[in-house]
Scaffold this active site. Structure first.
Site, PDB file in Angstrom:
ATOM      1  N   ARG A  85      15.634 -86.553  28.732  1.00 17.19           N
ATOM      2  CA  ARG A  85      14.968 -86.226  27.491  1.00 17.19           C
ATOM      3  C   ARG A  85      16.112 -85.764  26.439  1.00 17.19           C
ATOM      4  NH1 ARG A  85      13.836 -80.415  25.489  1.00 17.19           N
ATOM      5  NH2 ARG A  85      12.578 -80.646  23.849  1.00 17.19           N
TER       6      ARG A  85
ATOM      7  N   HIS B  40      14.316 -82.032  16.853  1.00 20.22           N
ATOM      8  CA  HIS B  40      14.822 -80.948  17.555  1.00 20.22           C
ATOM      9  C   HIS B  40      15.762 -80.533  16.489  1.00 20.22           C
ATOM     10  CE1 HIS B  40      16.009 -79.516  21.783  1.00 20.22           C
ATOM     11  NE2 HIS B  40      16.692 -78.682  20.928  1.00 20.22           N
TER      12      HIS B  40
ATOM     13  N   GLU C  49      10.280 -76.462  20.321  1.00 15.10           N
ATOM     14  CA  GLU C  49      10.330 -75.080  20.022  1.00 15.10           C
ATOM     15  C   GLU C  49      10.025 -74.827  18.584  1.00 15.10           C
ATOM     16  OE1 GLU C  49      13.769 -73.386  21.589  1.00 15.10           O
ATOM     17  OE2 GLU C  49      13.455 -73.965  23.630  1.00 15.10           O
TER      18      GLU C  49
ATOM     19  N   ASN D 273       9.643 -74.921  27.827  1.00 12.83           N
ATOM     20  CA  ASN D 273      11.219 -74.527  27.848  1.00 12.83           C
ATOM     21  C   ASN D 273      11.140 -72.907  28.152  1.00 12.83           C
ATOM     22  OD1 ASN D 273      11.613 -76.889  26.827  1.00 12.83           O
ATOM     23  ND2 ASN D 273      12.532 -76.384  24.945  1.00 12.83           N
TER      24      ASN D 273
ATOM     25  N   TYR E  36      13.647 -69.859  29.665  1.00 13.37           N
ATOM     26  CA  TYR E  36      14.900 -69.364  29.716  1.00 13.37           C
ATOM     27  C   TYR E  36      14.968 -67.845  30.276  1.00 13.37           C
ATOM     28  CZ  TYR E  36      16.883 -73.373  27.522  1.00 13.37           C
ATOM     29  OH  TYR E  36      17.309 -74.503  27.142  1.00 13.37           O
TER      30      TYR E  36
ATOM     31  N   GLU F 210      12.925 -77.642  29.391  1.00 16.47           N
ATOM     32  CA  GLU F 210      14.330 -77.031  29.441  1.00 16.47           C
ATOM     33  C   GLU F 210      14.302 -75.705  30.255  1.00 16.47           C
ATOM     34  OE1 GLU F 210      15.810 -76.127  25.662  1.00 16.47           O
ATOM     35  OE2 GLU F 210      15.041 -78.041  24.659  1.00 16.47           O
TER      36      GLU F 210
HETATM   37  C1  FCB Z   1      16.735 -73.985  23.375  1.00 17.99           C
HETATM   38  C2  FCB Z   1      17.054 -74.992  22.692  1.00 17.99           C
HETATM   39  C3  FCB Z   1      18.111 -76.123  22.874  1.00 17.99           C
HETATM   40  C4  FCB Z   1      19.141 -75.096  23.398  1.00 17.99           C
HETATM   41  C5  FCB Z   1      19.023 -74.291  24.589  1.00 17.99           C
HETATM   42  C6  FCB Z   1      19.936 -73.199  25.026  1.00 17.99           C
HETATM   43  O1  FCB Z   1      16.171 -72.933  22.496  1.00 17.99           O
HETATM   44  O2  FCB Z   1      15.794 -76.111  22.583  1.00 17.99           O
HETATM   45  O3  FCB Z   1      18.650 -76.711  21.852  1.00 17.99           O
HETATM   46  O4  FCB Z   1      19.821 -74.340  22.310  1.00 17.99           O
HETATM   47  O5  FCB Z   1      17.949 -73.307  23.899  1.00 17.99           O
END
Ligand code: FCB
Length: 450
Positions: free
Chosen positions: A81, A125, A170, A295, A297, A355
């Site tokens: 990607r 992006h 995002e 995505n 995290y 992500e």
């Molecule tokens: C996400 C972004 C990516 C990177 C990661 C750590 O929010 O999409 O570009 O910065 O975090």
């Protein structure tokens, strides 16, 4: 092989990938006739980026993409990607097409296909052409047509070879970081601008999808970042704060796309700063997508706080947790939760984890040709387990992309935070797969979490 083992196996059709984005890895931002983006300007604005660092060189992927594709192949990735830089393709954002900019993506896609790796391209992006920012950027309603025009150019050039497209990466971060709180380009801090940016991002997404329906023959989706929200206590005030935080972060973009409405808590949160949008816009925004990219995290722990705008909630840290170098709590079960929540709320849309990854301290230079990153190996293992758990609960997850293929330019944090499964020595630009890359390669081969 017994049944229990079979259950652990990911389906043969499951895609295994890694993600990057144009400004974060390419370098050479003005090469071959490209125009500047808002990030090109932002990094040149004093005080904006850690150490005054820029994406001028980044990982030099613009020149080294062949080597990078070879590394992907070595790891056994089946998909990659990446994002396309709008101002390489249309230096002024609209009008004149720069074929030499498109040629870079033609070469990259050909190289990927020759290696048996499926390209997954994101149109946006975060690197808006600076020329369009001069015309109001995401605050100008015309941006929806500018974006569709850009999409049409790229689809025409690449849709015969790119089978997965995403419109925006995002959008929440674009609005929150770019227009409300300002740590990211274009760096505005304005409560009144934020809803307008959100709405125009969604309109742009919808127009690009419509353009794709007219001309494209593969699949197009949207990529959002989601965070399950948990209350700091069982008080009714904290429960209400969680609902607001959830509306702001998780439902702000998905409710309009799937239901054609904005969440009421979001509208209430912005209060007088929330404009009345034409109903016909929402009809347009509510259009089917072929897949949803998520995505993931971290989670958010929320407490009611009347002094904070919009969310009227404070995010708290979990003191007992493992945290990454960006201060993010490691919380794998949140990924299972957000996946089942997405399915329960929005129905059976095919999902890709577009992500997921972590910054941990890695030495700046590989030692004896090796980079050991045991924390990242654990992180991947636990999050892949969380994905598999959601699949076992019936969520239609079709692929996983680790963030990131390479250590790269982490926006306002510059090169200080390393997310790659491949180490980059920023002095020599030498690439060294970390132990997490080796681990991931083994998982891909075994088709199960090891
Ligand atoms: C996400 C972004 C990516 C990177 C990661 C750590 O929010 O999409 O570009 O910065 O975090």
């Amino acid at each position: 092989m017994n049944r229990a083992n079979d259950e652990d196996l990911f389906p043969e059709s499951f895609l295994w990938g890694a993600s990057t984005s144009a400004y974060q890895v390419e370098g050479s931002p003005l090469a071959d006739g490209a125009g500047p983006s808002i990030w090109h300007r932002f990094v040149r604005t004093p005080g904006r980026v850690f150490g005054g660092q820029t994406g001028d060189v980044a990982c030099d992927h613009y020149n080294r993409y062949r080597e990078d594709v070879a590394l992907m192949k070595e790891l056994g990735l089946t998909t990659y990607r990446f994002s396309i830089s709008w101002s390489r393709v249309l230096p002024e954002g609209t009008g004149r097409v720069n074929e030499r900019g498109l040629d870079f993506y033609r070469r990259l896609v050909d190289e990927l296909l020759a290696a048996g790796i499926a390209p997954n391209a994101t149109l946006y992006h975060w690197d808006l052409p600076a020329a369009l920012d001069d015309r109001g950027g995401w605050l100008n309603r015309d941006v929806a047509d500018w974006f569709a025009e850009y999409g049409e150019v790229v689809f025409r050039a690449l849709d015969d070879r790119v089978t997965m497209w995403a419109t925006l990466n995002e959008p929440w971060v674009v609005t929150d970081g770019g227009y409300l709180h300002g740590p990211l380009a274009p760096g505005h801090k304005n409560l009144w601008e934020a809803p307008r940016a959100t709405h125009n991002l969604l309109r742009a997404h919808a127009r690009a999808v419509a353009a794709y329906r007219a001309a494209g023959r593969n699949r197009i989706g949207l990529v959002v970042n989601l965070e399950p929200k948990y209350a700091a206590s069982d008080s009714p005030e904290d429960a209400a704060a969680v609902a607001r935080a959830d509306a702001y972060m998780n439902r702000q973009y998905l409710d309009p796309v799937f239901f054609g409405t904005y969440p009421q808590e979001l509208i209430d949160g912005f209060g007088e700063a929330w404009p009345e949008f034409p109903a016909s816009d929402l009809d347009e925004i509510k259009a089917p997508i072929d897949f949803l990219g998520i995505n993931y995290y971290k989670r958010g722990i929320t407490r009611a706080d009347d002094s904070v705008i919009v969310e009227r909630a404070t995010r708290l840290d979990n003191d007992r947790a493992t945290v990454t170098e960006t201060g993010w709590e490691v919380f794998p079960e949140g990924l299972t939760n957000i996946l089942t929540w997405t399915r329960d709320r929005y129905g059976d849309v095919p999902i890709y984890i577009t992500e997921n990854g972590a910054a941990f301290y890695d030495p700046p230079v590989a030692f004896n040709g090796r980079v050991e990153d045991p924390l990242r190996v654990d992180y991947l293992r636990e999050h892949l387990r969380a994905v598999r758990a959601a699949m076992q609960q019936g969520v239609d997850v079709r692929g996983y992309y680790v963030w990131s293929l390479l250590d790269n330019f982490e926006w306002a944090l510059g090169y200080a935070k390393r997310f790659g499964i491949i180490h980059v020595d920023y002095g020599t630009l030498q690439r060294t797969p970390k132990s997490s890359a080796r681990y991931y390669a083994e998982v891909i081969k075994a088709r199960k979490v090891l």
